[in-house]
Design a protein around this motif. Structure first.
Motif, PDB file in Angstrom:
ATOM      1  N   PRO A  11       0.926  -1.298  -0.014  1.00  0.00           N
ATOM      2  CA  PRO A  11      -0.213   0.034  -0.052  1.00  0.00           C
ATOM      3  C   PRO A  11       0.981   1.284   0.011  1.00  0.00           C
ATOM      4  N   GLY A  12       0.090   2.361  -0.188  1.00  0.00           N
ATOM      5  CA  GLY A  12       0.867   3.610   0.020  1.00  0.00           C
ATOM      6  C   GLY A  12       1.498   4.348  -1.273  1.00  0.00           C
ATOM      7  N   ILE A  13       1.030   3.637  -2.426  1.00  0.00           N
ATOM      8  CA  ILE A  13       1.592   4.225  -3.859  1.00  0.00           C
ATOM      9  C   ILE A  13       0.596   4.127  -4.751  1.00  0.00           C
ATOM     10  N   THR A  14       0.991   5.032  -5.575  1.00  0.00           N
ATOM     11  CA  THR A  14       0.085   5.289  -6.882  1.00  0.00           C
ATOM     12  C   THR A  14       0.760   4.771  -8.099  1.00  0.00           C
ATOM     13  N   ALA A  15       0.130   4.026  -9.093  1.00  0.00           N
ATOM     14  CA  ALA A  15       0.976   3.522 -10.186  1.00  0.00           C
ATOM     15  C   ALA A  15       0.342   4.237 -11.338  1.00  0.00           C
ATOM     16  N   GLU A  16       1.415   4.626 -12.295  1.00  0.00           N
ATOM     17  CA  GLU A  16       1.124   5.275 -13.591  1.00  0.00           C
ATOM     18  C   GLU A  16       2.040   4.373 -14.605  1.00  0.00           C
ATOM     19  N   VAL A  17       1.284   4.335 -15.818  1.00  0.00           N
ATOM     20  CA  VAL A  17       1.975   3.611 -17.016  1.00  0.00           C
ATOM     21  C   VAL A  17       2.146   4.826 -18.194  1.00  0.00           C
ATOM     22  N   GLY A  18       3.136   4.488 -18.833  1.00  0.00           N
ATOM     23  CA  GLY A  18       3.276   5.223 -20.111  1.00  0.00           C
ATOM     24  C   GLY A  18       4.353   4.810 -20.951  1.00  0.00           C
ATOM     25  N   LYS A  19       4.373   5.216 -22.051  1.00  0.00           N
ATOM     26  CA  LYS A  19       5.266   4.807 -23.120  1.00  0.00           C
ATOM     27  C   LYS A  19       6.689   5.200 -22.750  1.00  0.00           C
ATOM     28  N   GLY A  20       7.601   4.242 -23.063  1.00  0.00           N
ATOM     29  CA  GLY A  20       9.166   4.558 -22.561  1.00  0.00           C
ATOM     30  C   GLY A  20       9.699   5.821 -23.863  1.00  0.00           C
ATOM     31  N   GLU A  21      10.995   6.027 -23.623  1.00  0.00           N
ATOM     32  CA  GLU A  21      11.836   6.972 -24.644  1.00  0.00           C
ATOM     33  C   GLU A  21      11.953   6.211 -25.780  1.00  0.00           C
ATOM     34  N   GLU A  22      12.163   5.002 -26.064  1.00  0.00           N
ATOM     35  CA  GLU A  22      12.402   4.085 -27.050  1.00  0.00           C
ATOM     36  C   GLU A  22      11.339   3.060 -27.343  1.00  0.00           C
ATOM     37  N   ASP A  23      11.179   2.523 -28.803  1.00  0.00           N
ATOM     38  CA  ASP A  23      10.587   1.751 -28.885  1.00  0.00           C
ATOM     39  C   ASP A  23      10.480   0.459 -28.216  1.00  0.00           C
ATOM     40  N   ASN A  24       9.239  -0.087 -28.028  1.00  0.00           N
ATOM     41  CA  ASN A  24       9.107  -1.076 -27.113  1.00  0.00           C
ATOM     42  C   ASN A  24       9.452  -1.015 -26.028  1.00  0.00           C
ATOM     43  N   MET A  25       9.364  -0.040 -25.293  1.00  0.00           N
ATOM     44  CA  MET A  25       9.914   0.190 -23.847  1.00  0.00           C
ATOM     45  C   MET A  25       8.593   1.089 -23.358  1.00  0.00           C
ATOM     46  N   TYR A  26       8.459   0.616 -22.020  1.00  0.00           N
ATOM     47  CA  TYR A  26       7.464   1.139 -21.308  1.00  0.00           C
ATOM     48  C   TYR A  26       7.356   1.444 -19.800  1.00  0.00           C
ATOM     49  N   ASP A  27       7.184   2.601 -19.288  1.00  0.00           N
ATOM     50  CA  ASP A  27       7.445   2.834 -17.714  1.00  0.00           C
ATOM     51  C   ASP A  27       6.271   2.781 -16.934  1.00  0.00           C
ATOM     52  N   VAL A  28       6.644   2.262 -15.969  1.00  0.00           N
ATOM     53  CA  VAL A  28       5.557   1.690 -14.690  1.00  0.00           C
ATOM     54  C   VAL A  28       6.346   2.727 -13.388  1.00  0.00           C
ATOM     55  N   ARG A  29       5.486   3.889 -13.198  1.00  0.00           N
ATOM     56  CA  ARG A  29       6.057   4.518 -12.380  1.00  0.00           C
ATOM     57  C   ARG A  29       5.073   4.352 -10.971  1.00  0.00           C
ATOM     58  N   LEU A  30       5.899   3.921  -9.868  1.00  0.00           N
ATOM     59  CA  LEU A  30       5.398   3.919  -8.537  1.00  0.00           C
ATOM     60  C   LEU A  30       5.633   4.762  -7.803  1.00  0.00           C
ATOM     61  N   ILE A  31       4.789   5.653  -7.705  1.00  0.00           N
ATOM     62  CA  ILE A  31       4.702   6.788  -6.830  1.00  0.00           C
ATOM     63  C   ILE A  31       4.459   6.873  -5.357  1.00  0.00           C
ATOM     64  N   SER A  32       5.419   7.116  -4.595  1.00  0.00           N
ATOM     65  CA  SER A  32       4.791   6.929  -3.207  1.00  0.00           C
ATOM     66  C   SER A  32       3.985   8.044  -2.582  1.00  0.00           C
ATOM     67  N   ASN A  33       3.069   7.798  -1.927  1.00  0.00           N
ATOM     68  CA  ASN A  33       1.948   8.805  -1.306  1.00  0.00           C
ATOM     69  C   ASN A  33       2.643   9.585  -0.088  1.00  0.00           C
ATOM     70  N   THR A  34       3.741   9.073   0.489  1.00  0.00           N
ATOM     71  CA  THR A  34       4.206   9.868   1.625  1.00  0.00           C
ATOM     72  C   THR A  34       4.997  10.866   1.242  1.00  0.00           C
ATOM     73  N   THR A  35       4.587  11.987   2.070  1.00  0.00           N
ATOM     74  CA  THR A  35       5.628  13.386   1.653  1.00  0.00           C
ATOM     75  C   THR A  35       6.179  13.822   2.954  1.00  0.00           C
ATOM     76  N   LEU A  36       6.945  14.603   2.879  1.00  0.00           N
ATOM     77  CA  LEU A  36       7.837  15.335   3.950  1.00  0.00           C
ATOM     78  C   LEU A  36       7.063  16.321   4.597  1.00  0.00           C
TER      79      LEU A  36
END
Length: 276
Positions: free
Chosen positions: A251-276
């Motif tokens: 728990p405690g994260i948000t996931a985002e997906v998107g196209k990577g910088e190169e062909d056939n590459m994909y980014d899965v961003r796991l963002i922590s909801n914890t802040t300072l």
């Protein structure tokens, strides 16, 4: 007679020589001929008992063909932190076992045939050399190399306080050697993409983790980016599993997906909801 010589620093000396003999004295003069870029002219007179030598140098600067490259310390306006921390997890036990086993076997055979000293220890070296070599080869065969990790300085500061324990574990698992797994995050990908099940993907089409990045989002949150290569998948295959990424690595994260910088590459961003 023309003389052309070179000096350190990329300069050339262009001159001509004329020799005149006058009795017992020799006069040698060096005159300028066709300078490229004049930096300085220097006249030096050296008088010896029988010789008068006059030098006139014209130093021409040579164009620099290449400039020493400076390692990039920033990328996209952000400074990059190199991971130079040494841990045993970053050492290949397959290489260690195989190297040590082969060394013992080599020296053991050399000592056994009296080529090398220490014949009384040859049996012991051969006894331990064989199993160490076999274990080393087995570990090398089952070895899964670590993936590259790109860490930005601002993300490194937030990691200890804002990254969840699961995100820290994921990072530590993929940047070290693993043994027996087919690929990094194999169990997670098996559950998220449901290999061989209805609505899932074939295992041969499974995405492969290529590298990870640690960065900070625009709103100041810690983010661990998983960069996958998937030649047989499309962005829609990742988007419809975005919720599964969030639930598996939460728990405690948000996931985002998107196209990577190169062909056939994909980014899965796991963002922590914890802040300072």
């Amino acid at each position: 007679m023309s003389i052309k010589t070179s000096i350190g620093g990329g300069g050339n000396i262009l001159c001509s020589q004329r020799l005149n003999f006058c009795g017992n004295r020799q006069l040698i003069s060096f005159n300028q001929c066709s300078p490229l870029n004049r930096l300085s002219n220097q006249d030096h007179f050296i008088q010896t008992p029988k010789n008068y030598v006059r030098f006139k140098f014209v130093i021409a600067r040579a164009a620099e063909s290449s400039r020493a490259s400076v390692p990039a310390a920033v990328a996209g306006g952000k400074s990059i932190v190199e991971d130079d921390e040494f841990t045993l997890a970053k050492v290949s036990f397959g290489v260690i076992g195989l190297g040590l086993g082969v060394a013992l076997l080599s020296y053991g055979f050399g000592a056994y045939f009296n080529i090398l000293p220490g014949s009384e220890w040859s049996a012991l070296m051969l006894t331990y050399g064989f199993p160490l070599s076999i274990i080393g080869m087995a570990l090398k065969y089952a070895e899964l190399k670590p993936v590259p990790c790109l860490t930005y300085s601002d993300a490194q500061v937030l990691r200890e306080k804002c990254a969840t324990p699961i995100l820290k574990q994921v990072r530590n698992d993929v940047i070290r050697y693993r043994y027996g797994d087919e690929q990094h995050l194999d169990e997670a990908l098996k559950r998220i993409f449901q290999y061989g099940l209805g609505g899932g993907v074939a295992r041969r089409n499974a995405p492969v983790l290529q590298k990870i990045r640690e960065e900070v989002t625009e709103d100041g949150k810690y983010c661990l980016v998983l960069v996958f290569e998937a030649k047989a998948l499309e962005l829609a295959d990742f988007e419809k599993r975005q919720g599964k990424f969030a639930s598996f690595f939460g728990p405690g994260i948000t996931a985002e997906v998107g196209k990577g910088e190169e062909d056939n590459m994909y980014d899965v961003r796991l963002i922590s909801n914890t802040t300072l």
